[in-house]
Design an enzyme around this catalytic site. Structure first.
Site, PDB file in Angstrom:
ATOM      1  N   ARG A 248      -9.592   1.164   9.183  1.00 20.87           N
ATOM      2  CA  ARG A 248      -9.071  -0.178   9.426  1.00 20.87           C
ATOM      3  C   ARG A 248     -10.060  -1.032  10.203  1.00 20.87           C
ATOM      4  O   ARG A 248      -9.740  -2.152  10.580  1.00 20.87           O
ATOM      5  CB  ARG A 248      -7.793  -0.048  10.229  1.00 20.87           C
ATOM      6  CG  ARG A 248      -6.614  -0.829   9.662  1.00 20.87           C
ATOM      7  CD  ARG A 248      -5.425  -0.486  10.521  1.00 20.87           C
ATOM      8  NE  ARG A 248      -4.252  -1.204  10.264  1.00 20.87           N
ATOM      9  CZ  ARG A 248      -3.177  -0.711   9.629  1.00 20.87           C
ATOM     10  NH1 ARG A 248      -3.190   0.479   9.098  1.00 20.87           N
ATOM     11  NH2 ARG A 248      -2.092  -1.441   9.528  1.00 20.87           N
TER      12      ARG A 248
ATOM     13  N   LYS B 281       0.838  -1.213   0.000  1.00 18.95           N
ATOM     14  CA  LYS B 281       0.000   0.000   0.000  1.00 18.95           C
ATOM     15  C   LYS B 281       0.869   1.258   0.000  1.00 18.95           C
ATOM     16  O   LYS B 281       0.661   2.168  -0.799  1.00 18.95           O
ATOM     17  CB  LYS B 281      -0.939   0.013   1.228  1.00 18.95           C
ATOM     18  CG  LYS B 281      -1.921  -1.144   1.256  1.00 18.95           C
ATOM     19  CD  LYS B 281      -2.864  -1.084   2.447  1.00 18.95           C
ATOM     20  CE  LYS B 281      -2.180  -1.184   3.792  1.00 18.95           C
ATOM     21  NZ  LYS B 281      -1.463  -2.469   4.045  1.00 18.95           N
TER      22      LYS B 281
ATOM     23  N   ARG C 282      11.164  -2.314  11.182  1.00 15.64           N
ATOM     24  CA  ARG C 282      10.139  -1.906  12.143  1.00 15.64           C
ATOM     25  C   ARG C 282      10.003  -2.953  13.244  1.00 15.64           C
ATOM     26  O   ARG C 282      10.024  -4.150  12.971  1.00 15.64           O
ATOM     27  CB  ARG C 282       8.785  -1.755  11.433  1.00 15.64           C
ATOM     28  CG  ARG C 282       8.630  -0.447  10.713  1.00 15.64           C
ATOM     29  CD  ARG C 282       7.425  -0.419   9.787  1.00 15.64           C
ATOM     30  NE  ARG C 282       6.173  -0.918  10.338  1.00 15.64           N
ATOM     31  CZ  ARG C 282       5.017  -0.861   9.692  1.00 15.64           C
ATOM     32  NH1 ARG C 282       4.952  -0.333   8.478  1.00 15.64           N
ATOM     33  NH2 ARG C 282       3.929  -1.330  10.237  1.00 15.64           N
TER      34      ARG C 282
ATOM     35  N   ARG D  13      -0.755  -9.163  13.447  1.00 13.90           N
ATOM     36  CA  ARG D  13      -1.288  -8.112  12.560  1.00 13.90           C
ATOM     37  C   ARG D  13      -2.125  -8.714  11.435  1.00 13.90           C
ATOM     38  O   ARG D  13      -3.131  -8.132  11.018  1.00 13.90           O
ATOM     39  CB  ARG D  13      -0.139  -7.266  12.005  1.00 13.90           C
ATOM     40  CG  ARG D  13       0.443  -6.337  13.084  1.00 13.90           C
ATOM     41  CD  ARG D  13       1.792  -5.788  12.685  1.00 13.90           C
ATOM     42  NE  ARG D  13       1.733  -4.996  11.504  1.00 13.90           N
ATOM     43  CZ  ARG D  13       2.742  -4.883  10.631  1.00 13.90           C
ATOM     44  NH1 ARG D  13       3.881  -5.524  10.824  1.00 13.90           N
ATOM     45  NH2 ARG D  13       2.599  -4.130   9.576  1.00 13.90           N
TER      46      ARG D  13
ATOM     47  N   ARG E  90      11.246  -5.958   4.789  1.00 16.08           N
ATOM     48  CA  ARG E  90      11.004  -4.506   4.696  1.00 16.08           C
ATOM     49  C   ARG E  90      11.991  -3.737   5.581  1.00 16.08           C
ATOM     50  O   ARG E  90      12.253  -4.102   6.713  1.00 16.08           O
ATOM     51  CB  ARG E  90       9.572  -4.191   5.140  1.00 16.08           C
ATOM     52  CG  ARG E  90       9.331  -2.683   5.286  1.00 16.08           C
ATOM     53  CD  ARG E  90       7.879  -2.318   5.239  1.00 16.08           C
ATOM     54  NE  ARG E  90       7.065  -2.997   6.232  1.00 16.08           N
ATOM     55  CZ  ARG E  90       5.729  -2.941   6.255  1.00 16.08           C
ATOM     56  NH1 ARG E  90       5.075  -2.255   5.322  1.00 16.08           N
ATOM     57  NH2 ARG E  90       5.058  -3.581   7.186  1.00 16.08           N
TER      58      ARG E  90
HETATM   59  P1  ADP Z   1       2.116  -1.906   3.198  1.00 22.53           P
HETATM   60  O1  ADP Z   1       2.151  -0.395   3.171  1.00 22.53           O
HETATM   61  O2  ADP Z   1       0.904  -2.476   2.507  1.00 22.53           O
HETATM   62  O3  ADP Z   1       2.308  -2.490   4.567  1.00 22.53           O
HETATM   63  P2  ADP Z   1       4.709  -1.677   1.833  1.00 22.53           P
HETATM   64  O4  ADP Z   1       4.423  -0.746   0.712  1.00 22.53           O
HETATM   65  O5  ADP Z   1       5.493  -1.153   2.990  1.00 22.53           O
HETATM   66  O6  ADP Z   1       3.350  -2.413   2.337  1.00 22.53           O
HETATM   67  O7  ADP Z   1       5.476  -2.940   1.198  1.00 22.53           O
HETATM   68  C1  ADP Z   1       5.928  -4.032   2.022  1.00 22.53           C
HETATM   69  C2  ADP Z   1       7.313  -4.484   1.532  1.00 22.53           C
HETATM   70  O8  ADP Z   1       7.168  -5.100   0.258  1.00 22.53           O
HETATM   71  C3  ADP Z   1       8.331  -3.346   1.369  1.00 22.53           C
HETATM   72  O9  ADP Z   1       9.590  -3.791   1.809  1.00 22.53           O
HETATM   73  C4  ADP Z   1       8.315  -3.061  -0.145  1.00 22.53           C
HETATM   74  O10 ADP Z   1       9.590  -2.591  -0.599  1.00 22.53           O
HETATM   75  C5  ADP Z   1       7.978  -4.440  -0.718  1.00 22.53           C
HETATM   76  N1  ADP Z   1       7.168  -4.371  -1.937  1.00 22.53           N
HETATM   77  C6  ADP Z   1       6.163  -3.494  -2.218  1.00 22.53           C
HETATM   78  N2  ADP Z   1       5.619  -3.746  -3.436  1.00 22.53           N
HETATM   79  C7  ADP Z   1       6.304  -4.839  -3.920  1.00 22.53           C
HETATM   80  C8  ADP Z   1       6.219  -5.608  -5.143  1.00 22.53           C
HETATM   81  N3  ADP Z   1       5.321  -5.309  -6.095  1.00 22.53           N
HETATM   82  N4  ADP Z   1       7.068  -6.638  -5.282  1.00 22.53           N
HETATM   83  C9  ADP Z   1       7.974  -6.946  -4.311  1.00 22.53           C
HETATM   84  N5  ADP Z   1       8.103  -6.269  -3.160  1.00 22.53           N
HETATM   85  C10 ADP Z   1       7.282  -5.229  -2.963  1.00 22.53           C
HETATM   86  P1  AMP Z   2       0.866   0.437   9.070  1.00 22.37           P
HETATM   87  O1  AMP Z   2       2.007   1.388   8.942  1.00 22.37           O
HETATM   88  O2  AMP Z   2      -0.319   0.817   8.240  1.00 22.37           O
HETATM   89  O3  AMP Z   2       1.299  -1.006   8.868  1.00 22.37           O
HETATM   90  O4  AMP Z   2       0.367   0.543  10.582  1.00 22.37           O
HETATM   91  C1  AMP Z   2       1.214   0.189  11.659  1.00 22.37           C
HETATM   92  C2  AMP Z   2       0.418   0.105  12.948  1.00 22.37           C
HETATM   93  O5  AMP Z   2      -0.118   1.397  13.286  1.00 22.37           O
HETATM   94  C3  AMP Z   2      -0.786  -0.835  12.939  1.00 22.37           C
HETATM   95  O6  AMP Z   2      -0.435  -2.192  13.176  1.00 22.37           O
HETATM   96  C4  AMP Z   2      -1.625  -0.240  14.072  1.00 22.37           C
HETATM   97  O7  AMP Z   2      -1.118  -0.584  15.345  1.00 22.37           O
HETATM   98  C5  AMP Z   2      -1.402   1.264  13.888  1.00 22.37           C
HETATM   99  N1  AMP Z   2      -2.415   1.843  12.963  1.00 22.37           N
HETATM  100  C6  AMP Z   2      -2.195   2.392  11.735  1.00 22.37           C
HETATM  101  N2  AMP Z   2      -3.351   2.813  11.197  1.00 22.37           N
HETATM  102  C7  AMP Z   2      -4.334   2.512  12.101  1.00 22.37           C
HETATM  103  C8  AMP Z   2      -5.733   2.654  12.116  1.00 22.37           C
HETATM  104  N3  AMP Z   2      -6.406   3.192  11.079  1.00 22.37           N
HETATM  105  N4  AMP Z   2      -6.412   2.230  13.223  1.00 22.37           N
HETATM  106  C9  AMP Z   2      -5.772   1.703  14.270  1.00 22.37           C
HETATM  107  N5  AMP Z   2      -4.447   1.500  14.309  1.00 22.37           N
HETATM  108  C10 AMP Z   2      -3.717   1.904  13.232  1.00 22.37           C
END
Ligand code: ADP
Ligand code: AMP
Length: 217
Positions: free
Chosen positions: A88, A13, A161, A172, A127
């Protein structure tokens, strides 16, 4: 455009949001990034959110909805936004419906990124994010920075993270299935959901997303 991105943790995302926001000239609003910025600044909000985040739980709605609405109230979100990680759960989705209704505006789409669970686990395990700005996202295999451990965008340190460690990731994913997935049906009832496969290269997924939003070339 007013867009909500949904998908499990690690679906991509944040990665897609960076490109989509630029292509569509709208701000990328990630509640996870907002919480992490509060944690690194040591605010009361950050202190409250941290224990929930480290345990893989959702931060309570009372805190989260107010933070999201404050951000949406800023001028740059007046003409559109790309929400990532909010809403969420159903309570947050209903709060957002009410907020938008009061403003007299509507969502254009809810973009659902579909990724198999084993791929999501691999993406999260590798990541790495930047200490200066958690929207600067890399992966140890799939999106390597030019210099190991250093952010290509700003030169900041890259780190894993706390909540990307295995035990928390399982929690999660469970929270995603029980609390977040039901919002997809909530938005299907409003005919807003477009689902795309989010496997493949980042730019291929961006192309699919733009086409699904009716903005393809
Ligand atoms: P989210 O925001 O949904 O938690 P991220 O955008 O942080 O996910 O992506 C999770 C991990 O996957 C990151 O390390 C990112 O670099 C990697 N990633 C994102 N899109 C792709 C893809 N299309 N193919 C491979 N790895 C990806
Ligand atoms: P994310 O960066 O989207 O993976 O979010 C990391 C963490 O932040 C989640 O696991 C939750 O603990 C908190 N968080 C982010 N967005 C929300 C939301 N909309 N509602 C509640 N907790 C959130």
């Amino acid at each position: 455009m007013r867009i909500v991105l949904v998908g499990p943790p690690g679906a991509g995302k944040g990665t897609q949001a960076a490109y989509l926001a630029k292509n569509l000239s709208i701000p990328h609003i990630s509640t996870g990034d907002l919480f992490r910025a509060n944690i690194s600044q040591g605010t009361d909000l950050g202190k409250e959110a941290k224990s929930y985040m480290d345990a893989g739980n959702l931060v309570p709605d009372s805190v989260t909805i107010a933070m999201a609405e404050d951000r949406l109230d800023q001028d740059d979100a007046g003409q559109g936004f790309l929400l990532d990680g909010f809403p969420r759960n159903l309570g947050q989705a209903e709060a957002l419906d009410g907020y938008l209704k009061d403003k007299g505006v509507k969502l254009d789409a809810v973009l659902d990124l579909e990724v198999p669970e084993d791929e999501v686990v691999k993406r999260i395990a590798g990541r790495r994010i930047c200490r200066n700005d958690s929207s600067h996202v890399f992966h140890v295999d799939y999106h390597k920075p030019k210099t190991e451990g250093v952010c290509d965008i700003c030169g900041g340190d890259l780190y894993q993270r706390e909540d990307d460690r295995e035990a928390t990731v399982r929690k999660r994913l469970e929270v995603y299935h029980t609390e977040t997935e039901p919002i997809i049906d909530h938005y299907k009832a409003q005919d807003l959901v477009v689902t795309i496969p989010a496997l493949g290269k980042v730019d291929e997924v961006t192309r699919r997303a733009m086409a699904a939003l009716g903005k393809g070339e």
